[in-house]
Design a protein around this motif. Sequence first.
Motif, PDB file in Angstrom:
ATOM      1  N   PRO A 160       4.151   8.176  -0.822  1.00 33.08           N
ATOM      2  CA  PRO A 160       4.492   6.779  -0.796  1.00 33.08           C
ATOM      3  C   PRO A 160       3.304   5.880   0.017  1.00 33.08           C
ATOM      4  CG  PRO A 160       6.013   7.935   0.276  1.00 33.08           C
ATOM      5  CD  PRO A 160       5.684   8.832  -0.300  1.00 33.08           C
ATOM      6  N   GLY A 161       2.855   4.622  -0.637  1.00 34.94           N
ATOM      7  CA  GLY A 161       1.181   3.884  -0.009  1.00 34.94           C
ATOM      8  C   GLY A 161       0.332   4.672  -1.923  1.00 34.94           C
ATOM      9  N   ASN A 162       0.478   5.373  -2.286  1.00 29.89           N
ATOM     10  CA  ASN A 162      -0.033   5.565  -3.379  1.00 29.89           C
ATOM     11  C   ASN A 162       0.811   6.392  -3.993  1.00 29.89           C
ATOM     12  OD1 ASN A 162      -2.480   6.054  -4.792  1.00 29.89           O
ATOM     13  ND2 ASN A 162      -3.085   7.748  -4.244  1.00 29.89           N
ATOM     14  N   LEU A 163       2.415   5.959  -4.486  1.00 31.47           N
ATOM     15  CA  LEU A 163       2.887   6.866  -5.686  1.00 31.47           C
ATOM     16  C   LEU A 163       2.797   7.305  -7.212  1.00 31.47           C
ATOM     17  CD1 LEU A 163       6.694   5.612  -4.190  1.00 31.47           C
ATOM     18  CD2 LEU A 163       5.596   7.583  -4.081  1.00 31.47           C
ATOM     19  N   LEU A 164       2.585   5.873  -7.303  1.00 29.72           N
ATOM     20  CA  LEU A 164       1.520   5.766  -9.084  1.00 29.72           C
ATOM     21  C   LEU A 164       0.937   6.778  -8.955  1.00 29.72           C
ATOM     22  CD1 LEU A 164       2.262   2.048  -9.904  1.00 29.72           C
ATOM     23  CD2 LEU A 164       4.077   3.615 -11.084  1.00 29.72           C
ATOM     24  N   PHE A 165      -0.553   6.602  -8.435  1.00 30.66           N
ATOM     25  CA  PHE A 165      -1.510   7.423  -8.630  1.00 30.66           C
ATOM     26  C   PHE A 165      -0.698   8.791  -8.786  1.00 30.66           C
ATOM     27  CE2 PHE A 165      -5.030  10.633  -7.441  1.00 30.66           C
ATOM     28  CZ  PHE A 165      -5.705  10.553  -8.398  1.00 30.66           C
ATOM     29  N   GLU A 166      -0.145   9.607  -7.593  1.00 28.39           N
ATOM     30  CA  GLU A 166       0.418  10.710  -7.380  1.00 28.39           C
ATOM     31  C   GLU A 166       1.313  11.072  -8.362  1.00 28.39           C
ATOM     32  OE1 GLU A 166       0.963  12.379  -3.734  1.00 28.39           O
ATOM     33  OE2 GLU A 166      -1.217  11.906  -3.050  1.00 28.39           O
ATOM     34  N   PHE A 167       2.553  10.228  -9.654  1.00 25.49           N
ATOM     35  CA  PHE A 167       3.809  10.422  -9.691  1.00 25.49           C
ATOM     36  C   PHE A 167       2.855  11.323 -11.267  1.00 25.49           C
ATOM     37  CE2 PHE A 167       7.529   9.718 -10.121  1.00 25.49           C
ATOM     38  CZ  PHE A 167       7.462   9.016  -8.628  1.00 25.49           C
ATOM     39  N   THR A 168       1.796   9.951 -11.311  1.00 25.29           N
ATOM     40  CA  THR A 168       0.559  10.588 -12.782  1.00 25.29           C
ATOM     41  C   THR A 168      -0.278  11.870 -12.466  1.00 25.29           C
ATOM     42  OG1 THR A 168       1.074   8.052 -12.435  1.00 25.29           O
ATOM     43  CG2 THR A 168      -0.503   9.237 -14.360  1.00 25.29           C
ATOM     44  N   ASN A 169      -1.226  11.555 -11.284  1.00 29.16           N
ATOM     45  CA  ASN A 169      -1.807  12.509 -10.843  1.00 29.16           C
ATOM     46  C   ASN A 169      -1.520  14.623 -10.482  1.00 29.16           C
ATOM     47  OD1 ASN A 169      -4.508  11.811 -12.671  1.00 29.16           O
ATOM     48  ND2 ASN A 169      -3.813   9.841 -11.159  1.00 29.16           N
ATOM     49  N   GLY A 316       3.753  -1.714  14.903  1.00 32.14           N
ATOM     50  CA  GLY A 316       3.461  -0.631  14.445  1.00 32.14           C
ATOM     51  C   GLY A 316       5.089   0.399  13.877  1.00 32.14           C
ATOM     52  N   LYS A 317       6.086  -0.275  13.135  1.00 29.72           N
ATOM     53  CA  LYS A 317       7.317   0.449  12.963  1.00 29.72           C
ATOM     54  C   LYS A 317       7.411   1.153  12.274  1.00 29.72           C
ATOM     55  CE  LYS A 317       9.431  -4.121  14.362  1.00 29.72           C
ATOM     56  NZ  LYS A 317       9.831  -4.958  14.108  1.00 29.72           N
ATOM     57  N   SER A 318       6.556   1.376  10.719  1.00 34.72           N
ATOM     58  CA  SER A 318       6.685   2.658  10.220  1.00 34.72           C
ATOM     59  C   SER A 318       6.835   3.580  10.480  1.00 34.72           C
ATOM     60  CB  SER A 318       5.458   2.039   8.241  1.00 34.72           C
ATOM     61  OG  SER A 318       4.706   1.685   9.465  1.00 34.72           O
ATOM     62  N   TYR A 319       6.961   4.852   9.762  1.00 31.77           N
ATOM     63  CA  TYR A 319       6.981   6.497  10.039  1.00 31.77           C
ATOM     64  C   TYR A 319       5.934   6.520   9.693  1.00 31.77           C
ATOM     65  CZ  TYR A 319       6.805   7.908   5.099  1.00 31.77           C
ATOM     66  OH  TYR A 319       6.658   8.034   3.156  1.00 31.77           O
ATOM     67  N   LYS A 320       4.727   5.969   8.792  1.00 30.25           N
ATOM     68  CA  LYS A 320       3.440   6.691   8.773  1.00 30.25           C
ATOM     69  C   LYS A 320       2.512   5.131   8.395  1.00 30.25           C
ATOM     70  CE  LYS A 320       3.379   7.766   4.576  1.00 30.25           C
ATOM     71  NZ  LYS A 320       2.306   8.689   2.871  1.00 30.25           N
ATOM     72  N   PRO A 321       1.645   4.890   8.403  1.00 39.78           N
ATOM     73  CA  PRO A 321       0.257   3.569   7.807  1.00 39.78           C
ATOM     74  C   PRO A 321       0.611   4.028   6.278  1.00 39.78           C
ATOM     75  CG  PRO A 321      -0.873   5.894   9.001  1.00 39.78           C
ATOM     76  CD  PRO A 321       0.277   6.307   8.956  1.00 39.78           C
ATOM     77  N   ASP A 322       0.314   2.424   6.647  1.00 41.75           N
ATOM     78  CA  ASP A 322       0.479   1.305   5.289  1.00 41.75           C
ATOM     79  C   ASP A 322       1.624   2.458   4.428  1.00 41.75           C
ATOM     80  OD1 ASP A 322      -2.574   0.459   6.100  1.00 41.75           O
ATOM     81  OD2 ASP A 322      -3.007   2.435   5.342  1.00 41.75           O
ATOM     82  N   VAL A 323       2.917   1.513   5.341  1.00 39.23           N
ATOM     83  CA  VAL A 323       4.138   1.723   4.420  1.00 39.23           C
ATOM     84  C   VAL A 323       4.830   1.106   5.052  1.00 39.23           C
ATOM     85  CG1 VAL A 323       3.456   3.903   2.853  1.00 39.23           C
ATOM     86  CG2 VAL A 323       4.759   3.795   5.442  1.00 39.23           C
ATOM     87  N   ASN A 324       6.163   0.796   3.909  1.00 36.20           N
ATOM     88  CA  ASN A 324       6.486   0.000   5.047  1.00 36.20           C
ATOM     89  C   ASN A 324       8.441   0.609   5.099  1.00 36.20           C
ATOM     90  OD1 ASN A 324       8.066  -0.314   3.088  1.00 36.20           O
ATOM     91  ND2 ASN A 324       8.297  -2.437   1.576  1.00 36.20           N
ATOM     92  N   ASP A 325       8.455   1.532   5.145  1.00 37.55           N
ATOM     93  CA  ASP A 325       9.357   2.337   4.561  1.00 37.55           C
ATOM     94  C   ASP A 325       9.723   2.981   6.524  1.00 37.55           C
ATOM     95  OD1 ASP A 325      11.704   4.524   4.955  1.00 37.55           O
ATOM     96  OD2 ASP A 325      10.489   5.145   3.172  1.00 37.55           O
ATOM     97  N   LYS A 348       7.153  -7.280  22.598  1.00 35.98           N
ATOM     98  CA  LYS A 348       7.374  -7.581  22.170  1.00 35.98           C
ATOM     99  C   LYS A 348       7.028  -6.797  20.320  1.00 35.98           C
ATOM    100  CE  LYS A 348       5.329 -11.470  18.705  1.00 35.98           C
ATOM    101  NZ  LYS A 348       5.140 -12.942  18.500  1.00 35.98           N
ATOM    102  N   PHE A 349       7.793  -6.596  19.548  1.00 34.24           N
ATOM    103  CA  PHE A 349       7.737  -5.206  18.784  1.00 34.24           C
ATOM    104  C   PHE A 349       7.415  -5.509  17.624  1.00 34.24           C
ATOM    105  CE2 PHE A 349      10.091  -0.915  17.222  1.00 34.24           C
ATOM    106  CZ  PHE A 349       8.784  -0.702  17.236  1.00 34.24           C
ATOM    107  N   ILE A 350       6.669  -5.936  16.551  1.00 38.94           N
ATOM    108  CA  ILE A 350       6.140  -6.064  15.389  1.00 38.94           C
ATOM    109  C   ILE A 350       5.560  -5.501  14.479  1.00 38.94           C
ATOM    110  CG2 ILE A 350       5.993  -8.411  15.923  1.00 38.94           C
ATOM    111  CD1 ILE A 350       3.355  -8.626  16.316  1.00 38.94           C
ATOM    112  N   ASP A 351       5.739  -5.453  13.425  1.00 40.53           N
ATOM    113  CA  ASP A 351       4.903  -4.239  12.207  1.00 40.53           C
ATOM    114  C   ASP A 351       5.042  -5.280  10.807  1.00 40.53           C
ATOM    115  OD1 ASP A 351       4.594  -2.960   9.800  1.00 40.53           O
ATOM    116  OD2 ASP A 351       5.230  -1.176  10.771  1.00 40.53           O
ATOM    117  N   PRO A 352       3.335  -6.101  10.764  1.00 38.57           N
ATOM    118  CA  PRO A 352       3.521  -6.830   9.346  1.00 38.57           C
ATOM    119  C   PRO A 352       3.994  -5.774   8.010  1.00 38.57           C
ATOM    120  CG  PRO A 352       1.191  -5.602   9.541  1.00 38.57           C
ATOM    121  CD  PRO A 352       2.006  -5.537  10.732  1.00 38.57           C
ATOM    122  N   LEU A 353       3.642  -4.758   8.228  1.00 40.49           N
ATOM    123  CA  LEU A 353       4.828  -4.442   6.564  1.00 40.49           C
ATOM    124  C   LEU A 353       5.747  -3.891   6.501  1.00 40.49           C
ATOM    125  CD1 LEU A 353       2.082  -1.961   5.990  1.00 40.49           C
ATOM    126  CD2 LEU A 353       2.241  -3.980   5.473  1.00 40.49           C
TER     127      LEU A 353
END
Length: 404
Positions: A160-169, A316-325, A348-353
């Motif tokens: 996740p975060g680079n799904l399309l590239f990895e699906f294809t390559n 930061g709430k997601s399970y890893k950087p740069d995903v909203n999961d 105050k707990f926030i996550d932009p994603l």
Amino acid sequence: MIKKKKICVIGSAGYIGLPLAVLLAQAGHDVLGVDINNEKIQKLSNGICTLEEKGMDELYQKVYQTSRLRFSSNPELSDVYIIAVPTPLEKKTKAADLSFIESALSTIIPLLREGNLVILESTIPPLTCRNIVKKRIERETKYNTLGKILIAHCPERAFPGNLLFEFTNNDRIIGGVTKDATKLASEIYGSFSKGKIHLTDDVTAESVKLAENTYRDINIAYANELKLIFDNLNINVKDVIKLANFHPRVNILNPGIGVGGHCIAIDPWFLWKSSPNVSKMIPTARKVNNFMPEFTANQILNHIKKISSKNILIVGKSYKPDVNDKRESPALEVVKIIEEKNPEIRIKFIDPLTDNLKSFSLLEEAKDMDMLIILVSHSVIKHQLQKNYESIVKVMRMPEIIQF
Ligand SMILES: NC(=O)c1ccc[n+]([C@@H]2O[C@H](COP(=O)([O-])OP(=O)(O)OC[C@H]3O[C@@H](n4cnc5c(N)ncnc54)[C@H](O)[C@@H]3O)[C@@H](O)[C@H]2O)c1
């Protein structure tokens, strides 16, 4: 070139199902995306992409203009059925919860016709294709699956975060219950994948996926264990790892706040469960990684005590950087533990994603805070911190910034 097929993707509103459905349609197949999430199916049917991923909206819009991608709550007669539904962990028994697979099977079994291919893309324990899928199809249809209905497992490695590239390559592992199933499944994936396709049988393919994610979990656990040991000795673990990695055959990972997500925190248990009498290392690694949120929360609490801070901004709430999961996210666990152990602290707990914030300014958020803790370093956060570090320090009441 493979003849274009009619393909049903079950679980097509998900992280794996949607990119897969879109890529198959782009490759020229006639694709029906099926999901029980009616709200998402409605949006997808109306040209609204429901998955935020690099390049996803553009590709979805392009394919949506063709008549090759449709969405529905119910499957239709097809040549190929691909199942990409969740396979969560049964928390108590540590077994794979296959109820989503079972219910997906219930919807397609009445539609199966001779020559159809059923592909499981969901992560599954060894022998699921043979002992569950094949047996059910044999029991509930008039077909003996050897040759009549083809069954294959095509585990997914995309990130996740680079799904399309990895699906294809990415290279792919494809294993059928029979050689015909392996061949047809490899042709379907070969119609959009540029990666090398490695052919095997279903049981090996099921095992490979679990072996990969367990390898990741165990290696992360080793890095985390080093952190526990060296913090205890007041030795800088990052320096130790950096210098150890100059050894030509050593590559230690970075320690973290724990392991989350839908794969690495879960799949090792599927492997362990397949042979609990002999597997010793997997539960230990899981124990180490599961302890990290508590360890992190204690570190933060000790720090808070020292500077008697009360207003804490945690990012930061997601399970890893740069995903909203947020699934199985250790960051959520860290904050939960801090709140339980010290209810006085105002967090105050926030996550932009994950909070889907249209605009996000770390500088604004940090105003009058006593402490800033970054649990998940999304690129946007790293960038703002670097660019505005001095200003952020100035607007805070006590300039304490901790980045994990
Ligand atoms: N997300 C990843 O990074 C990743 C990577 C590799 C493998 N996997 C595996 O792929 C599988 C799917 O994961 P995901 O992350 O896409 O899950 P997800 O929750 O994002 O998507 C699954 C979708 O399946 C739908 N669904 C559930 N039961 C259904 C049914 N009976 N009929 C139709 N739709 C149904 C859900 O509504 C959901 O939209 C899992 O086995 C997972 O372990 C995931």
